[in-house]
Scaffold this active site. Structure first.
Site, PDB file in Angstrom:
ATOM      1  N   CYS A  66       0.825  -1.207   0.000  1.00 59.51           N
ATOM      2  CA  CYS A  66       0.000   0.000   0.000  1.00 59.51           C
ATOM      3  C   CYS A  66       0.858   1.256   0.000  1.00 59.51           C
ATOM      4  O   CYS A  66       1.957   1.281   0.554  1.00 59.51           O
ATOM      5  CB  CYS A  66      -0.861   0.033   1.248  1.00 59.51           C
ATOM      6  SG  CYS A  66      -1.891  -1.412   1.422  1.00 59.51           S
TER       7      CYS A  66
ATOM      8  N   ARG B 257       4.912   0.758  -6.155  1.00 63.12           N
ATOM      9  CA  ARG B 257       4.906  -0.127  -4.986  1.00 63.12           C
ATOM     10  C   ARG B 257       4.020  -1.353  -5.212  1.00 63.12           C
ATOM     11  O   ARG B 257       4.105  -2.312  -4.444  1.00 63.12           O
ATOM     12  CB  ARG B 257       4.423   0.642  -3.753  1.00 63.12           C
ATOM     13  CG  ARG B 257       5.351   1.760  -3.354  1.00 63.12           C
ATOM     14  CD  ARG B 257       4.706   2.654  -2.325  1.00 63.12           C
ATOM     15  NE  ARG B 257       4.511   2.018  -1.045  1.00 63.12           N
ATOM     16  CZ  ARG B 257       5.408   1.946  -0.083  1.00 63.12           C
ATOM     17  NH1 ARG B 257       6.607   2.470  -0.269  1.00 63.12           N
ATOM     18  NH2 ARG B 257       5.137   1.366   1.061  1.00 63.12           N
TER      19      ARG B 257
ATOM     20  N   TRP C  50      -2.809  -2.650  -1.673  1.00 61.94           N
ATOM     21  CA  TRP C  50      -2.309  -3.968  -2.083  1.00 61.94           C
ATOM     22  C   TRP C  50      -2.967  -4.950  -1.120  1.00 61.94           C
ATOM     23  O   TRP C  50      -2.650  -4.974   0.070  1.00 61.94           O
ATOM     24  CB  TRP C  50      -0.793  -3.979  -1.949  1.00 61.94           C
ATOM     25  CG  TRP C  50      -0.097  -5.165  -2.528  1.00 61.94           C
ATOM     26  CD1 TRP C  50       0.219  -5.384  -3.829  1.00 61.94           C
ATOM     27  CD2 TRP C  50       0.419  -6.293  -1.811  1.00 61.94           C
ATOM     28  NE1 TRP C  50       0.892  -6.572  -3.962  1.00 61.94           N
ATOM     29  CE2 TRP C  50       1.027  -7.153  -2.741  1.00 61.94           C
ATOM     30  CE3 TRP C  50       0.427  -6.668  -0.459  1.00 61.94           C
ATOM     31  CZ2 TRP C  50       1.631  -8.346  -2.379  1.00 61.94           C
ATOM     32  CZ3 TRP C  50       1.018  -7.865  -0.101  1.00 61.94           C
ATOM     33  CH2 TRP C  50       1.614  -8.689  -1.062  1.00 61.94           C
TER      34      TRP C  50
ATOM     35  N   ASN D  48      -1.469   1.544   5.782  1.00 63.35           N
ATOM     36  CA  ASN D  48      -0.536   0.561   5.233  1.00 63.35           C
ATOM     37  C   ASN D  48      -0.068  -0.293   6.404  1.00 63.35           C
ATOM     38  O   ASN D  48       0.357   0.255   7.423  1.00 63.35           O
ATOM     39  CB  ASN D  48       0.651   1.285   4.579  1.00 63.35           C
ATOM     40  CG  ASN D  48       1.755   0.318   4.151  1.00 63.35           C
ATOM     41  OD1 ASN D  48       1.516  -0.877   3.996  1.00 63.35           O
ATOM     42  ND2 ASN D  48       2.952   0.842   3.970  1.00 63.35           N
ATOM     43  N   GLY D  49      -0.149  -1.617   6.262  1.00 65.33           N
ATOM     44  CA  GLY D  49       0.276  -2.501   7.348  1.00 65.33           C
ATOM     45  C   GLY D  49      -0.815  -3.517   7.636  1.00 65.33           C
ATOM     46  O   GLY D  49      -1.715  -3.735   6.812  1.00 65.33           O
TER      47      GLY D  49
ATOM     48  N   GLU E   8      19.573 -15.123  -9.288  1.00 62.77           N
ATOM     49  CA  GLU E   8      19.013 -13.820  -9.613  1.00 62.77           C
ATOM     50  C   GLU E   8      18.541 -13.773 -11.072  1.00 62.77           C
ATOM     51  O   GLU E   8      17.503 -13.190 -11.380  1.00 62.77           O
ATOM     52  CB  GLU E   8      20.068 -12.731  -9.323  1.00 62.77           C
ATOM     53  CG  GLU E   8      19.651 -11.329  -9.646  1.00 62.77           C
ATOM     54  CD  GLU E   8      18.409 -10.835  -8.916  1.00 62.77           C
ATOM     55  OE1 GLU E   8      17.919 -11.515  -7.991  1.00 62.77           O
ATOM     56  OE2 GLU E   8      17.894  -9.777  -9.305  1.00 62.77           O
TER      57      GLU E   8
ATOM     58  N   LYS F 216      14.683 -12.809 -11.949  1.00 60.71           N
ATOM     59  CA  LYS F 216      14.292 -11.718 -12.862  1.00 60.71           C
ATOM     60  C   LYS F 216      13.381 -12.255 -13.960  1.00 60.71           C
ATOM     61  O   LYS F 216      12.387 -11.642 -14.302  1.00 60.71           O
ATOM     62  CB  LYS F 216      15.506 -11.072 -13.522  1.00 60.71           C
ATOM     63  CG  LYS F 216      16.312 -10.022 -12.826  1.00 60.71           C
ATOM     64  CD  LYS F 216      15.616  -8.841 -12.246  1.00 60.71           C
ATOM     65  CE  LYS F 216      15.017  -9.158 -10.908  1.00 60.71           C
ATOM     66  NZ  LYS F 216      15.533  -8.532  -9.747  1.00 60.71           N
TER      67      LYS F 216
ATOM     68  N   GLU G  57       9.849 -13.067 -12.512  1.00 61.34           N
ATOM     69  CA  GLU G  57       9.090 -11.891 -12.081  1.00 61.34           C
ATOM     70  C   GLU G  57       8.449 -11.137 -13.224  1.00 61.34           C
ATOM     71  O   GLU G  57       7.313 -10.718 -13.131  1.00 61.34           O
ATOM     72  CB  GLU G  57      10.042 -10.887 -11.410  1.00 61.34           C
ATOM     73  CG  GLU G  57      10.403 -11.148 -10.013  1.00 61.34           C
ATOM     74  CD  GLU G  57      11.290 -10.022  -9.516  1.00 61.34           C
ATOM     75  OE1 GLU G  57      10.834  -9.279  -8.652  1.00 61.34           O
ATOM     76  OE2 GLU G  57      12.421  -9.875 -10.004  1.00 61.34           O
TER      77      GLU G  57
ATOM     78  N   HIS H  61      21.619 -33.529 -10.126  1.00 60.83           N
ATOM     79  CA  HIS H  61      21.041 -34.279  -9.002  1.00 60.83           C
ATOM     80  C   HIS H  61      19.515 -34.245  -9.021  1.00 60.83           C
ATOM     81  O   HIS H  61      18.881 -34.319  -7.975  1.00 60.83           O
ATOM     82  CB  HIS H  61      21.580 -33.728  -7.676  1.00 60.83           C
ATOM     83  CG  HIS H  61      23.042 -33.978  -7.494  1.00 60.83           C
ATOM     84  ND1 HIS H  61      23.568 -35.231  -7.279  1.00 60.83           N
ATOM     85  CD2 HIS H  61      24.109 -33.145  -7.557  1.00 60.83           C
ATOM     86  CE1 HIS H  61      24.891 -35.162  -7.188  1.00 60.83           C
ATOM     87  NE2 HIS H  61      25.243 -33.892  -7.358  1.00 60.83           N
TER      88      HIS H  61
ATOM     89  N   LYS I  77       6.807  -3.419  -4.704  1.00 63.42           N
ATOM     90  CA  LYS I  77       8.202  -2.993  -4.600  1.00 63.42           C
ATOM     91  C   LYS I  77       8.721  -3.140  -3.182  1.00 63.42           C
ATOM     92  O   LYS I  77       9.850  -3.550  -2.956  1.00 63.42           O
ATOM     93  CB  LYS I  77       8.304  -1.531  -5.060  1.00 63.42           C
ATOM     94  CG  LYS I  77       9.714  -0.970  -5.017  1.00 63.42           C
ATOM     95  CD  LYS I  77      10.569  -1.576  -6.115  1.00 63.42           C
ATOM     96  CE  LYS I  77      12.008  -1.105  -6.092  1.00 63.42           C
ATOM     97  NZ  LYS I  77      12.862  -2.015  -6.872  1.00 63.42           N
TER      98      LYS I  77
END
Ligand code: F6R
Length: 598
Positions: A2, A28, A76, A102-103, A471, A475, A478, A494, A593
């Site tokens: 949020c 965000r 969000w 927010n939270g 990484e 990427k 995402e 393996h 974000k």
């Protein structure tokens, strides 16, 4: 996560200032948005599920939606789906109070039951809605708005950044606990937001709120107080970047702009910190650190930087381990001599804050490596080292990952008990121009195009190139929404080798011509024997090219710097793949974000 914006003192520009702030907070991640304004004593609210355009359409049709004081929110979802009703601001029964949040309010169910028993009616599934009802109950008991807001906040358990407006009161009331909030102050106008870009166009002067603090913004100015209402002295700081740094500068996406900003970002990270002649590294913010042992805690991309950093520290003789911060917060290993290093671009990731707080609770020394000056982690940890990447708007971390890797190199030399690695210092000096060479000569777009129809991508690398593989895969996942997995190169055989087919490209980072490179080339041969296409990211010193369908070159340099360069090639492959697929690159679905909930 949020986003919150608020402003006072913008006159008839109040609504446009709120909408501008919401635009700036889009990065965000959100699924609905809304605003509340107080003007001529009246409170007016507009909110909509979906993107900001949906809210702007409603706002455009509402001639009454004016005011001189306002708050806005991008939501969000955590409690209840993204619907108009669950969007913020939330109001109480009489429509006199509006709140954005927010939270997560952990005790909301008990509060809701209590309020419902007293006759309050709820319109949403959210935890937030209890707050305006609590404020309303206190107002009805005769308290003034500021006291009523403090009463309400005193009942809350959990994390919150809250902003509240009350009918008939030309002020915004604010409280913070565990979720970020910053004020922007200017002659005549005051702002509040979850993050500085929301109001940076109007002012560079900021006041960071601490947990447990309240603020009141009105036409007469602003003040910060504690839970009892006692006013607190706060310092006003100046942010060093300007509003243009948060624009796209002609690039199609923030992510591409931020990938291309890496030479500058790394120059900033290194500036004034490396004395090549004298052979020393200075980290001006840090005292002399005596690291007997280090635990690096982080999430997502920052965790990959932490793995890289742990490997560097071990190399110079400091035993170091990287931990996922959410795991560390609940089950920290019993090594009390360890300095705990939180690695976080935002400095606000709830999981990583939980880990550094747990470390502090146990008496450990803590150090934050972050991009965000004034962030919660920067303020809470004993020491802080800034990576100086500048604002990163794209949800997918790019330049901040390279910044974290670079800062970890500096930290490692700073604490190294042995002599400084002069080859590394030379490589760091050349790093910005080496990054530029990668950006200028990359064939990543052609590689992305060649494998655009693949359903799965694999990434492999050893040692410092293992986090590069992780990484690279993250990427790709995402932003392209394709399945991707990163492995330590020795691990592929393996199990996952069973999935390797002519349709699954394997990206291998092979640096140098030593034993590690030779072993990775062996792994490449294994996948090549299964007819999988191979993309080699290499400095050309091994013979991996012989087995590769495509080669992404990086300049020859120190292995630690090479891992930074190799990652940049993989950022570009992910970007071009996602761009060709028409994905929402800067705001990938379901992602935020700054993840401020655990
Ligand atoms: C991936 C990404 C996330 C973050 C993670 C931690 O591109 O950005 O995985 O790395 O959410 O965020 P910070 O670094 O702010 O703690």
């Amino acid at each position: 996560m949020c986003g919150i914006i608020g402003c006072v003192g913008r006159g008839e520009d109040t609504l446009s200032t709120l909408l501008h702030g919401l635009d700036q907070l889009e990065y965000r991640g959100y699924d609905s948005a809304g605003v509340a304004l107080v003007g001529d004593g009246d409170l007016r609210v507009a909110k909509r599920a979906g993107k900001l355009d949906a809210l702007k359409a409603v706002v455009g049709d509402r001639a009454d939606l004016a005011g001189t004081v306002g708050i806005g929110h991008t939501r969000w979802s955590t409690h209840g789906p993204p619907t108009d009703g669950n969007a913020h601001p939330h109001c109480a029964c009489a429509g006199r109070v509006a709140v954005v949040h927010n939270g997560i309010i952990e005790n909301y169910q008990a509060l809701r039951d209590e309020l419902a028993a007293d006759g309050h009616e709820f319109d949403s599934d959210t935890d937030t809605e209890v707050v305006p009802h609590l404020v309303e109950a206190s107002l009805e008991a005769g308290r003034d708005p500021e006291a009523a807001f403090r009463d309400a906040v005193a009942r809350l358990e959990g994390s919150f950044a809250l902003a509240c407006v009350v009918e008939g009161t030309e002020a915004v009331l604010v409280a913070r606990n565990d979720s970020p909030l910053v004020l922007g102050v200017d002659d005549g106008a005051t702002y509040l937001a979850s993050d500085v870009p929301a109001f940076r166009e109007f002012t560079a002067r900021v006041v960071y709120l601490e947990d447990g603090e309240f603020a009141r913004l009105s036409a007469d100015g602003w003040h910060v107080a504690d839970a009892e209402g006692t006013r607190l002295e706060k310092s006003v700081e100046t942010v060093e970047w300007d509003a243009e740094d948060t624009g796209k500068s002609g690039y199609d996406h923030f992510m591409l702009k931020e990938i291309h900003e890496q030479p500058r970002a790394l120059r900033q990270c290194l500036r004034g910190r490396v004395d090549e002649l004298g052979g020393s590294v200075t980290l001006e913010e840090l005292p002399e650190l005596d690291l007997d042992r280090a635990h690096l805690v982080a999430a997502g991309t920052s965790y990959h930087a932490a793995i890289y950093g742990a490997e560097l520290l071990c190399d110079v003789g400091v035993p170091a381990t990287a931990f996922l911060s959410h795991e560390y917060a609940t089950a920290p290993p019993p090594q009390e001599d360890a300095t705990v290093i939180g690695v976080s671009q935002s400095g606000e990731t709830a999981d990583t804050l939980a880990a550094t707080r747990e470390a502090r609770r146990r008496g450990a020394e803590t150090l934050a490596i972050t991009n965000t000056v004034g962030s919660t982690m920067a303020r809470e940890c004993d020491h802080v080292c800034y990576i100086r990447s500048g604002p990163e708007i794209g949800v997918a971390a790019t330049k901040t990952f390279a910044g974290q890797q670079t800062a970890l190199n500096l930290l490692c030399e700073y604490v190294s008990p042995g002599p400084i690695d002069r080859d590394l210092i030379a490589a760091l000096r050349d790093l910005p121009s080496d990054v530029q060479a990668v950006l200028d000569g990359s064939d990543a777009e052609a590689v992305g195009e060649a494998y655009i129809d693949s359903d799965a991508y694999f990434f492999i690398g050893r040692a410092l190139n293992y986090p590069v593989a992780l990484e690279g895969a993250l990427k790709m996942k995402e932003i392209s929404y394709k399945h991707a997995e990163g492995f330590a190169a020795g691990e592929l055989k393996h199990g996952t080798l069973a999935l390797v087919t002519p349709e699954t490209p394997v990206f291998a980072s092979v640096i140098g011509d030593g034993e590690l490179a030779r072993k990775t080339v062996g792994n490449v041969k294994e996948v090549e024997a299964r007819d999988a296409p191979v993309v080699a990211v290499t400095d050309g010193r091994s013979d991996v090219e012989r087995y590769a369908n495509h080669v992404l070159d990086i300049p020859e340099t120190h292995p630690r710097a090479a891992a930074i360069l190799a990652n940049i090639q993989l950022q570009l492959v992910a970007y071009h793949t996602a761009a060709k697929l028409g994905r929402s690159i800067d705001k990938p679905r379901n992602l935020a974000k700054s993840v401020t909930v655990q």
